[in-house]
Design a protein around this motif. Structure first.
Motif, PDB file in Angstrom:
ATOM      1  N   TYR A  62       0.798  -1.220   0.000  1.00 16.99           N
ATOM      2  CA  TYR A  62       0.000   0.000   0.000  1.00 16.99           C
ATOM      3  C   TYR A  62       0.839   1.282   0.000  1.00 16.99           C
ATOM      4  O   TYR A  62       0.673   2.134  -0.883  1.00 16.99           O
ATOM      5  CB  TYR A  62      -0.943   0.006   1.208  1.00 16.99           C
ATOM      6  N   TRP A  63       1.718   1.446   0.998  1.00 18.96           N
ATOM      7  CA  TRP A  63       2.323   2.747   1.254  1.00 18.96           C
ATOM      8  C   TRP A  63       3.244   3.292   0.158  1.00 18.96           C
ATOM      9  O   TRP A  63       3.190   4.496  -0.120  1.00 18.96           O
ATOM     10  CB  TRP A  63       3.040   2.755   2.606  1.00 18.96           C
ATOM     11  N   PRO A  64       4.089   2.508  -0.500  1.00 19.84           N
ATOM     12  CA  PRO A  64       4.973   3.123  -1.501  1.00 19.84           C
ATOM     13  C   PRO A  64       4.236   3.849  -2.631  1.00 19.84           C
ATOM     14  O   PRO A  64       4.758   4.807  -3.193  1.00 19.84           O
ATOM     15  CB  PRO A  64       5.787   1.938  -2.030  1.00 19.84           C
ATOM     16  N   GLY A  65       3.017   3.447  -2.945  1.00 15.90           N
ATOM     17  CA  GLY A  65       2.254   4.115  -3.997  1.00 15.90           C
ATOM     18  C   GLY A  65       1.101   4.960  -3.488  1.00 15.90           C
ATOM     19  O   GLY A  65       0.327   5.511  -4.281  1.00 15.90           O
ATOM     20  N   ALA A  66       0.974   5.087  -2.188  1.00 16.05           N
ATOM     21  CA  ALA A  66      -0.172   5.784  -1.592  1.00 16.05           C
ATOM     22  C   ALA A  66      -0.060   7.293  -1.747  1.00 16.05           C
ATOM     23  O   ALA A  66       1.034   7.850  -1.824  1.00 16.05           O
ATOM     24  CB  ALA A  66      -0.289   5.428  -0.109  1.00 16.05           C
ATOM     25  N   ASP A  67      -1.232   7.957  -1.761  1.00 10.17           N
ATOM     26  CA  ASP A  67      -1.250   9.423  -1.794  1.00 10.17           C
ATOM     27  C   ASP A  67      -1.915   9.989  -0.538  1.00 10.17           C
ATOM     28  O   ASP A  67      -2.336  11.132  -0.509  1.00 10.17           O
ATOM     29  CB  ASP A  67      -1.934   9.938  -3.057  1.00 10.17           C
ATOM     30  N   ASP A  68      -1.993   9.181   0.531  1.00  9.28           N
ATOM     31  CA  ASP A  68      -2.522   9.640   1.813  1.00  9.28           C
ATOM     32  C   ASP A  68      -1.678  10.795   2.339  1.00  9.28           C
ATOM     33  O   ASP A  68      -0.495  10.907   2.012  1.00  9.28           O
ATOM     34  CB  ASP A  68      -2.473   8.508   2.850  1.00  9.28           C
TER      35      ASP A  68
END
Length: 182
Positions: A62-68
């Motif tokens: 999730y996190w490496p491509g997330a925009d959160d």
């Protein structure tokens, strides 16, 4: 987060694996935004994040491509993965996580050189190990109004807790609990 035994800081947060869709769906946007703000503040005080292998597997998807709002900070902070089965822990286009076989030994080694803060995010097997070793100082929990009715217990055995802070986020509750010395 400070341990009365050592002055060292270790903290844990809980994001359940099972039923997470129900949990996240039950949290209103304003409570989610408040938890994001807290996580940004928390990550600014953390030296590194400690993850178990299963949590690492979920996070790296999730996190490496997330925009959160917190994705940039999550991706930048150093990470350590406790695993006896992984040789490497890549993190997309970011610095890879370091792999260690034993969470408790890692914390002992880390705290020999610093009084820094280590965040255990999810990873209940690590939380259990650190509670049993007397190395966990604080639980930092976001509680959603959902009862899953099963799953892994938060703590491995009865543990004395002292409330440090509680905040109603309007649809979720943020709890900070100090663990009593063992």
């Amino acid at each position: 987060m400070s341990s009365p035994r050592s002055g060292r800081r270790s903290t844990a947060t809980r994001q359940g694996r099972r039923g997470k869709g129900e949990i996240f769906a039950a949290v209103p946007p304003e409570a989610d935004a408040a938890s994001q703000r807290w996580n940004l503040e928390l990550l600014d005080r953390v030296d590194h994040v400690l993850l178990g292998r299963r949590t690492y597997d979920l996070f790296v998807q999730y996190w490496p491509g997330a925009d959160d709002p917190i994705a940039e900070r999550v991706n930048a902070i150093p990470k350590v993965v406790c695993s006896r089965s992984l040789d490497a822990a890549p993190w997309g286009g970011f610095a890879p996580a370091r792999v260690v076989p034993d969470a408790s030994a890692h914390l002992r080694s880390f705290h020999d050189g610093t009084d820094g803060v280590v965040l255990v995010w999810g990873s209940l097997s690590i939380v259990h190990e650190l509670v049993e070793a007397g190395q966990l100082d604080e639980l930092d929990l976001f509680v959603a109004p959902v009862v899953l009715g099963g799953g892994t217990p938060l703590l491995p055995a009865p543990v004395g807790l002292r409330q440090r802070a509680v905040e109603d986020l309007g649809g979720a509750t943020h709890l900070r609990l100090a663990l009593a010395p063992r």
